[in-house]
Scaffold this active site. Structure first.
Site: not given
Ligand SMILES: C[S@@+](CC[C@H](N)C(=O)[O-])C[C@H]1O[C@@H](n2cnc3c(N)ncnc32)[C@H](O)[C@@H]1O
Length: 245
Positions: A89, A116, A154, A169
């Protein structure tokens, strides 16, 4: 194209790789998928892939060794290094332009996180791209990786049939796509716009362009910034503004 996915939940990908357009792309040999459970690369007897964070705090952190080993195993002896994509994220917000860029590659490796987060050395010394699918947090990187894989596959030549076009698209043209209608021409007194029934190709294209602009203007005005529009299209924008008053 070859796509490898590092995950501790490989079964989540089974139906995704088998169904619909993605499944057909695989059957046609346009893409080869492989899921790798990086737990298999853990060297301790309990096959753990996570550990407590240095400095304390809640949540577990994915250890570097299994993920480095898995990626090194996949890239051993390969001449061209693949893109190693971390789902995260904190990454760059995902866009259609990135899907187009990734669709040019021969080999992609996706790393799906959990808990985490990751040991920072994975981010710093192993990955080539960090991708976020939006400003919200999911429990794991599997769904984000599927979203990215779907949008890339795709676009591969020969994957979409004639009935679906990636060219028009939303976001491919820089605009949102125009509205669509199908039979019947009148449904519950709601009529299909006459121009679409006219068979006049030029007028239909013009209507579609105008409606595409109208929709973008209404919903995503940010996309219009810096877009080159001809005189007539600029006139349409003024008209939308007047209609809105
Ligand atoms: C609970 S999240 C960890 C968030 C992290 N503690 C932070 O605040 O950035 C666990 C995993 O979900 C995935 N993930 C969660 N949200 C995401 C998003 N918006 N985009 C891409 N991957 C995401 C990632 O691989 C991440 O390491």
């Amino acid at each position: 194209m070859k796509i490898d996915v590092l995950t501790i939940f490989p079964r989540l990908f089974e139906p995704f790789f088998e169904e619909s357009i993605i499944g057909k792309a695989r059957e046609k040999g346009k893409v080869h998928f492989q899921t790798i459970n990086f737990r298999d690369f853990s060297t301790n007897k309990h096959q753990t892939v996570d550990d407590y964070p240095y400095g304390g705090g809640g949540g577990m952190v994915l250890k570097p060794e299994p993920i480095f080993s898995a990626v090194e195993h996949l890239t051993e002896g390969t001449e061209k290094k693949p893109r190693v994509i971390l789902m995260c994220p904190q990454g760059k917000p995902y866009r259609q332009s990135k899907a187009e860029e990734l669709a040019q590659e021969e080999h992609l490796i996706f790393i799906c996180g959990h808990y985490e987060g990751y040991d920072e050395r994975i981010r710093k010394y192993l990955v080539t791209d960090e991708i976020s699918i939006g400003d919200y947090v999911l429990t794991g990187g599997e769904i984000p990786a599927m979203a990215v894989i779907d949008s890339v596959v795709r676009l591969l030549p020969g994957v979409l049939g004639n009935e679906i076009s990636a060219v028009t698209d939303s976001h491919s043209t820089g605009l949102l796509e125009h509205p669509h209608y199908t039979r019947p021409p009148i449904f519950r007194e709601w009529e299909v716009p006459e121009v679409l029934l006219s068979g006049h190709h030029e007028n239909i294209e013009k209507w579609r362009r105008k409606e595409s602009l109208r929709r973008t203007w209404k919903r995503r005005r940010d996309l219009l910034e810096g877009l080159e529009l001809n005189k007539e299209e600029q006139q349409w924008l003024k008209q939308f503004e007047q209609d809105d008053e």
